[in-house]
Design a protein around this motif. Structure first.
Motif, PDB file in Angstrom:
ATOM      1  N   LEU A 124     174.418  67.034 -16.885  1.00 50.01           N
ATOM      2  CA  LEU A 124     175.480  67.968 -17.260  1.00 50.01           C
ATOM      3  C   LEU A 124     175.238  69.376 -16.739  1.00 50.01           C
ATOM      4  N   ASP A 125     173.998  69.685 -16.380  1.00 49.15           N
ATOM      5  CA  ASP A 125     173.707  71.024 -15.877  1.00 49.15           C
ATOM      6  C   ASP A 125     173.918  71.142 -14.370  1.00 49.15           C
ATOM      7  N   GLY A 126     174.438  70.078 -13.750  1.00 50.18           N
ATOM      8  CA  GLY A 126     174.714  70.098 -12.319  1.00 50.18           C
ATOM      9  C   GLY A 126     173.502  69.839 -11.450  1.00 50.18           C
ATOM     10  N   SER A 127     172.352  69.584 -12.059  1.00 49.04           N
ATOM     11  CA  SER A 127     171.149  69.321 -11.287  1.00 49.04           C
ATOM     12  C   SER A 127     171.142  67.876 -10.793  1.00 49.04           C
ATOM     13  N   SER A 128     170.159  67.558  -9.985  1.00 49.79           N
ATOM     14  CA  SER A 128     170.018  66.186  -9.490  1.00 49.79           C
ATOM     15  C   SER A 128     168.728  65.575 -10.024  1.00 49.79           C
ATOM     16  N   LYS A 129     168.354  65.961 -11.248  1.00 48.27           N
ATOM     17  CA  LYS A 129     167.112  65.437 -11.824  1.00 48.27           C
ATOM     18  C   LYS A 129     167.157  63.922 -11.936  1.00 48.27           C
ATOM     19  N   TYR A 130     168.342  63.389 -12.277  1.00 45.65           N
ATOM     20  CA  TYR A 130     168.548  61.948 -12.305  1.00 45.65           C
ATOM     21  C   TYR A 130     169.770  61.618 -11.458  1.00 45.65           C
ATOM     22  N   PRO A 131     169.733  60.513 -10.702  1.00 47.46           N
ATOM     23  CA  PRO A 131     170.925  60.119  -9.949  1.00 47.46           C
ATOM     24  C   PRO A 131     171.993  59.596 -10.896  1.00 47.46           C
ATOM     25  N   PRO A 132     173.261  59.686 -10.497  1.00 47.65           N
ATOM     26  CA  PRO A 132     174.329  59.132 -11.336  1.00 47.65           C
ATOM     27  C   PRO A 132     174.125  57.635 -11.565  1.00 47.65           C
ATOM     28  N   VAL A 133     174.499  57.174 -12.754  1.00 45.57           N
ATOM     29  CA  VAL A 133     174.361  55.759 -13.073  1.00 45.57           C
ATOM     30  C   VAL A 133     175.553  55.335 -13.934  1.00 45.57           C
ATOM     31  N   ASN A 134     176.009  54.106 -13.731  1.00 45.01           N
ATOM     32  CA  ASN A 134     177.091  53.575 -14.548  1.00 45.01           C
ATOM     33  C   ASN A 134     176.539  53.154 -15.908  1.00 45.01           C
ATOM     34  N   ALA A 135     177.229  53.532 -16.978  1.00 44.34           N
ATOM     35  CA  ALA A 135     176.728  53.291 -18.333  1.00 44.34           C
ATOM     36  C   ALA A 135     176.567  51.806 -18.630  1.00 44.34           C
ATOM     37  N   LEU A 136     177.567  50.996 -18.295  1.00 39.84           N
ATOM     38  CA  LEU A 136     177.511  49.569 -18.596  1.00 39.84           C
ATOM     39  C   LEU A 136     176.371  48.883 -17.840  1.00 39.84           C
ATOM     40  N   GLU A 137     176.240  49.186 -16.556  1.00 39.95           N
ATOM     41  CA  GLU A 137     175.180  48.560 -15.763  1.00 39.95           C
ATOM     42  C   GLU A 137     173.803  48.923 -16.294  1.00 39.95           C
ATOM     43  N   TYR A 138     173.633  50.174 -16.692  1.00 42.45           N
ATOM     44  CA  TYR A 138     172.337  50.608 -17.216  1.00 42.45           C
ATOM     45  C   TYR A 138     172.008  49.876 -18.511  1.00 42.45           C
ATOM     46  N   ASN A 139     172.954  49.841 -19.445  1.00 41.95           N
ATOM     47  CA  ASN A 139     172.707  49.197 -20.731  1.00 41.95           C
ATOM     48  C   ASN A 139     172.441  47.706 -20.591  1.00 41.95           C
ATOM     49  N   HIS A 140     173.198  47.035 -19.752  1.00 42.27           N
ATOM     50  CA  HIS A 140     172.991  45.610 -19.563  1.00 42.27           C
ATOM     51  C   HIS A 140     171.648  45.320 -18.919  1.00 42.27           C
ATOM     52  N   ASP A 141     171.244  46.156 -17.985  1.00 44.28           N
ATOM     53  CA  ASP A 141     169.941  45.956 -17.345  1.00 44.28           C
ATOM     54  C   ASP A 141     168.812  46.098 -18.357  1.00 44.28           C
ATOM     55  N   ARG A 142     168.893  47.123 -19.221  1.00 41.15           N
ATOM     56  CA  ARG A 142     167.858  47.321 -20.239  1.00 41.15           C
ATOM     57  C   ARG A 142     167.826  46.154 -21.225  1.00 41.15           C
ATOM     58  N   ALA A 143     168.980  45.678 -21.637  1.00 41.31           N
ATOM     59  CA  ALA A 143     169.040  44.571 -22.593  1.00 41.31           C
ATOM     60  C   ALA A 143     168.476  43.287 -21.989  1.00 41.31           C
ATOM     61  N   ARG A 144     168.804  43.022 -20.732  1.00 41.00           N
ATOM     62  CA  ARG A 144     168.281  41.818 -20.074  1.00 41.00           C
ATOM     63  C   ARG A 144     166.762  41.855 -20.004  1.00 41.00           C
ATOM     64  N   ARG A 145     166.222  43.016 -19.642  1.00 40.63           N
ATOM     65  CA  ARG A 145     164.767  43.119 -19.504  1.00 40.63           C
ATOM     66  C   ARG A 145     164.050  42.924 -20.838  1.00 40.63           C
ATOM     67  N   SER A 146     164.671  43.333 -21.933  1.00 38.36           N
ATOM     68  CA  SER A 146     164.032  43.167 -23.239  1.00 38.36           C
ATOM     69  C   SER A 146     163.886  41.692 -23.607  1.00 38.36           C
ATOM     70  N   ARG A 147     164.739  40.854 -23.029  1.00 38.45           N
ATOM     71  CA  ARG A 147     164.679  39.424 -23.339  1.00 38.45           C
ATOM     72  C   ARG A 147     163.821  38.659 -22.343  1.00 38.45           C
ATOM     73  N   GLN A 148     163.354  39.351 -21.312  1.00 40.36           N
ATOM     74  CA  GLN A 148     162.523  38.692 -20.306  1.00 40.36           C
ATOM     75  C   GLN A 148     161.073  39.160 -20.357  1.00 40.36           C
ATOM     76  N   SER A 149     160.802  40.217 -21.130  1.00 40.14           N
ATOM     77  CA  SER A 149     159.513  40.904 -21.029  1.00 40.14           C
ATOM     78  C   SER A 149     158.333  40.052 -21.454  1.00 40.14           C
ATOM     79  N   TYR A 150     158.563  39.058 -22.313  1.00 43.39           N
ATOM     80  CA  TYR A 150     157.436  38.266 -22.772  1.00 43.39           C
ATOM     81  C   TYR A 150     157.466  36.834 -22.239  1.00 43.39           C
ATOM     82  N   ASN A 151     158.437  36.551 -21.361  1.00 41.72           N
ATOM     83  CA  ASN A 151     158.542  35.177 -20.827  1.00 41.72           C
ATOM     84  C   ASN A 151     157.611  34.970 -19.633  1.00 41.72           C
TER      85      ASN A 151
END
Length: 332
Positions: free
Chosen positions: A305-332
């Motif tokens: 929000l401050d106009g910096s490039s500290k983090y690249p833009p990311v789509n909210a849905l893709e980010y959340n789904h990726d995190r959720a998938r990894r939580s179900r794979q981390s111990y397999n």
């Protein structure tokens, strides 16, 4: 209360309790009041230091929360056989994250191969995987859906109120900036979820070396509202790496932010790591909590929000789904 540590090494009190009755957020004139300014300052301070805060006088009727806990317990005390039809990926085949999450499914600590010894039920007001967008009824516990919907709706209002406070603390020109990223909460194109959780007693003889109540993690989205019983076990990691127990406080809700909010604020606000550990009485005690995980709309582009490039833009849905998938794979 245990102490936290700021980025500059100063010792601060542990997770603060903030009275929200000072702020009528439907009236912008209230921001001129000293009590309101103090509230904004305290929220901002908590999110730039320890990353968690309790709020009291937050406006959700106690009976709405109590009912959600009661009917959730009714569901979790069903037999495994009776819960099986509601299991994620089976009940709603296209909705892999809706419904019952059994104790063998998740491991939130991505660094350690430990399973989370908990079960949960994920609820959304509307979903995209049914023809009518309705979340299905739960015939075995018919009061579950209406009770969770009532709490979901109350939490949505509180979630948006807190986002306005945060926007003012950040000095954003428009106090609706953060709320506008979450306009579709409760609709099929927003993944905000009410998750009711049960932490059952540990069966005798269980090897707990490969288990944890809930592994170390940060949340994913905008902000989380957590209601918990009196059993305890939740801990937050402060900036020095020290684990601080969060003692349950009656008639409060615990608030923290997720990774997407930390990205938006260019690390001004902290998505603090937290976990739930086994209590001394884990073999006999059960624990309950209910978390409202607020998320930006599916099509939201999350940028600094401050106009910096500290983090690249990311789509909210893709980010959340990726995190959720990894939580179900981390111990397999």
């Amino acid at each position: 209360m245990d102490n936290g540590v700021t980025r500059d090494g100063n010792v601060i009190p542990g997770v603060p309790i903030i009275d929200f009755s000072a702020y009528n957020l439907d009236d912008d004139a209230d921001t001129k009041h000293n009590e309101t300014k103090q509230l904004i300052h305290r929220v901002h301070e908590a999110l730039t230091t320890i990353g968690f805060f309790h709020i009291k006088n937050f406006g959700i009727p106690a009976q709405v929360v109590e009912k959600a806990f009661s009917v959730s317990k009714d569901f979790f005390t069903l037999s495994e056989r009776d819960k099986q039809p509601y299991k994620c990926g089976i009940w709603i085949p296209e909705g892999k994250f809706h419904g019952w999450v059994s104790t063998d499914l998740e491991g939130l600590d991505l660094r350690e191969a430990k399973k989370d010894f908990k079960e949960s039920f994920n609820f959304m007001a509307e979903i995209k995987e049914t023809p009518t967008n309705e979340f299905p009824d739960v015939p075995k516990v018919p009061e579950l859906k209406p009770a969770l919907l009532a709490l979901f709706q109350q939490c949505t209002h509180l979630h948006n109120k807190i986002l306005k406070v945060m926007a003012r603390g950040l000095g954003l020109p428009d106090p609706m900036t953060l709320v506008n990223l979450c306009r579709r909460i409760g609709k099929p194109d927003n993944t905000t979820t009410l998750r009711t959780l049960s932490y059952p007693p540990i069966p005798p003889g269980t090897d707990t070396e490969k288990l944890i109540r809930c592994g170390e993690h940060s949340d994913y989205g905008s902000i989380t509202l957590l209601f918990q019983d009196d059993k305890g076990g939740l801990e937050v990691k402060d900036i020095s790496g020290q684990w601080i127990p969060i003692t349950p406080i009656p008639d409060t809700v615990l608030v923290n932010i997720g990774d997407l909010m930390q990205r938006m604020t260019s690390d001004k606000y902290i998505a603090a790591k937290h976990r739930v550990v086994f209590s001394a009485n884990a073999s006999t005690d059960s624990r309950q909590s209910i978390a409202f995980f607020g998320n930006p709309d599916d099509d939201a582009l999350i940028e600094c929000l401050d106009g910096s490039s500290k983090y690249p833009p990311v789509n909210a849905l893709e980010y959340n789904h990726d995190r959720a998938r990894r939580s179900r794979q981390s111990y397999n």
